[in-house]
Design an enzyme around this catalytic site. Structure first.
Site, short mmCIF file in Angstrom:
data_model
loop_
_atom_site.label_atom_id
_atom_site.label_comp_id
_atom_site.label_asym_id
_atom_site.label_seq_id
_atom_site.Cartn_x
_atom_site.Cartn_y
_atom_site.Cartn_z
CB CYS A 1 5.61 12.11 2.26
SG CYS A 1 6.74 11.24 0.98
CE LYS B 1 1.08 9.93 9.36
NZ LYS B 1 2.25 9.51 8.55
CB CYS C 1 7.24 4.39 -0.76
SG CYS C 1 8.34 4.83 0.56
CB SER D 1 3.85 1.24 7.07
OG SER D 1 3.91 1.62 5.78
#
Length: 559
Positions: free
Chosen positions: A119, A121, A192, A471
């Site tokens: 994900c 970072k 995601c 985002s």
């Protein structure tokens, strides 16, 4: 071997004794020590499956003749951290992850690394460490989740849920419909399902040569992802024997390739922030203007959610994935440097040549591109002398030139409150400032306000400008990373309610339309605000962090 420093010689008897206590056998002392940097955590759906996933990597390392040592890093879920004070810890976590990987590799004299990330970072943090260490390193990520479904049967993802909040506020959706949506939008583990930051970075790993083909797009639940883990465990022993190392892979030419892929598929704006940080670790000077030059010559041939709602990463994978995009780009001379080596073996040109042809729908031909230039743009102007970033692939073409009037908020919470009261109107240019790397601190993402704007039906009528960031799931006329930030005296701190603003994406401009004399008066009157009172990590971070146009890295003279 580098690991001989902790396992060979008379004076290392105590070291060997401790290694035996950790399960190292006598025969293992003659083998290379391979670190498995895992980012497993129960809290993050993109990482919840990585415990078993890393076990496959370890098994393959051992079968190939190495001794695997697994260790963990932290991982922040940006979606869960969104919209509250926890988001201020998200970007700073990148630096902690880089430092943690460096610490473990250096303290234990590891010979090579396999980074198991996924994900937002975690991938860039581990990549920063890999370049810093320059040990043979290969990435294998956990893969994207499958797309979800709307109550009406259409495709959905996390961003659909965030936008649903605004839809409920404006009466376009009921709370029961939103409840059903939130229960079905994220159906599996994995990052995601759209072209958000995690998947953007994991795709860029293929283009820069630090991961095997398929890394960016094979779904988390697909058996091919398990095969990829095993292949990575085997391949790291080859890299240890023959190279290349990260600094041989991460070069100006390979970063150009990564940004060309980024432009072709309309990746997250955060890729710019993170890739600049990786360039810094590699000792490369990579100005923002270079990114615009790549965008100008690279067509956008693949649009994925949030730029379009019905295409997700699994669809890109079915169409041939990153290799197919690279193959299509390779047809036009000058878009890619095909001579760049890759950790998979051979060159980027070899990888592209072996890829399938694009399907023409999810991945278009160059002649049928969505746009002649790339899906990301860097804007300059009197509001952003150091640059600002917009995901142009996610902006309606009719809004590429936008004029409106400033609506200024000192921080995200004030903007969210006004949006909740339905006080933002068509024609507003919403400014959210003092949310940069130092002013936030932590440069929080603005998914909540951008989703509310879109959910309230204002996506084409309202712009948002911030020294914070967005985002990867943000779409619409949203401009972030404004540099210098307000807390450093940037011009965004001089904007007042009602000021006329012009955004011109084709011209790469972001300007406040006020007289020069007014500018001078405001500059003379401006005084720096008191820094946010922070103890602990965020207090140290805000004292050391640089601006977004430098990747928001920690100042090398102070860290």
């Amino acid at each position: 071997m580098r690991s001989d420093a902790v396992k060979q010689g008379l004076e290392r008897a105590g070291h060997r004794s401790l290694l035996r206590a950790a399960g190292v056998a006598e025969a293992d002392l003659a083998k290379p020590f391979i670190g498995i940097a895992n980012s497993y955590t129960d809290l993050v759906p993109g990482h919840a499956h990585l415990h078993g996933f890393a076990a496959l990597v370890k098994e393959a390392v051992r079968e190939a003749g190495g001794v695997p040592f697994e260790f963990n890093t932290i991982a922040v879920d940006d979606g869960i951290a969104m919209g509250h004070d926890g988001m201020r810890f998200s970007l700073p976590s990148r630096e902690l992850i880089a430092d943690a990987v460096e610490t473990m590799a250096q303290a234990h004299c590891l010979d090579a690394l396999v980074c198991v990330s996924n994900c937002d970072k975690i991938t860039p943090g581990m990549l920063m460490a890999a370049v810093r260490l320059d040990l043979p390193t290969l990435f294998v990520t956990g893969g994207p989740m499958l797309k979800g479904t709307r109550p009406d049967g259409g495709p959905a993802d996390l961003i659909t849920v965030f936008e649903g909040v605004g839809a409920v506020q404006s009466g376009l959706m009921t709370e029961e419909e939103l409840r059903r949506l939130e229960a079905s939008a994220c159906p599996t583990c994995g990052s995601c399902s759209g072209m958000f930051t995690a998947n953007s970075m994991n795709c860029l790993l293929e283009a820069v040569g630090m991961a095997l083909p398929g890394n960016g797009t094979i779904p988390a639940t697909d058996p091919r992802r398990l095969d990829l883990a095993r292949a990575a465990g085997r391949r790291i022993l080859d890299l240890l024997a023959t190279g290349p190392t990260p600094r041989q892979l991460v070069t100006q030419a390979s970063l150009d390739n990564a940004f060309a892929l980024d432009m072709a598929m309309g990746g997250s704006t955060n890729t710019i922030l993170h890739t600049l940080a990786v360039a810094f670790e590699a000792g490369l000077d990579y100005p923002l203007a270079r990114i615009n030059a790549i965008s100008a010559r690279t067509p956008c041939i693949c649009k994925v959610s949030p730029s379009v709602s019905d295409v997700h990463i699994q669809d890109v994978d079915a169409a041939g994935g990153v290799p197919a995009i690279l193959k299509e780009l390779s047809r036009r001379e000058g878009l890619l440097d095909l001579a760049c080596p890759t950790a998979a073996g051979g060159t980027l040109g070899d990888l592209a040549a072996a890829a399938p042809d694009p399907d023409g729908t999810v991945i278009r031909r160059l002649e049928d591109a969505f746009s002649p230039d790339g899906g990301l743009a860097v804007l300059f102007g009197n509001l952003a002398p150091g640059g600002a970033v917009v995901k142009s692939a996610g902006v309606d073409p009719g809004c590429h030139v936008f004029e409106g009037y400033a609506r200024v908020f000192e921080g995200q919470d004030a903007a969210l409150a006004a949006l909740g009261r339905r006080e933002v109107r068509p024609g507003d240019v919403v400014f959210i400032r003092y949310e940069g790397p130092r002013g936030g601190p932590g440069m929080p993402e603005m998914l909540s306000p951008t989703s509310m704007i879109k959910g309230q039906g204002l996506g084409r009528a309202v712009a948002l400008v911030t020294d914070g960031r967005f985002s990867g799931g943000t779409a619409g006329l949203c401009i972030g990373h404004v540099s210098p930030e307000a807390a450093q005296g940037g011009p965004i701190g001089l904007v007042r309610d009602g000021d006329p603003v012009r955004i011109d994406i084709p011209a790469r401009r972001l300007d406040l339309l006020i007289p020069d004399g007014e500018w001078a008066a405001r500059e003379a009157a401006w005084t720096p605000p008191a820094p946010p009172r922070r103890n602990g990590w965020l207090g140290r971070y805000l004292r050391m962090v640089t601006s977004a146009d430098r990747g928001a890295v920690l100042d090398p003279e102070r860290r």
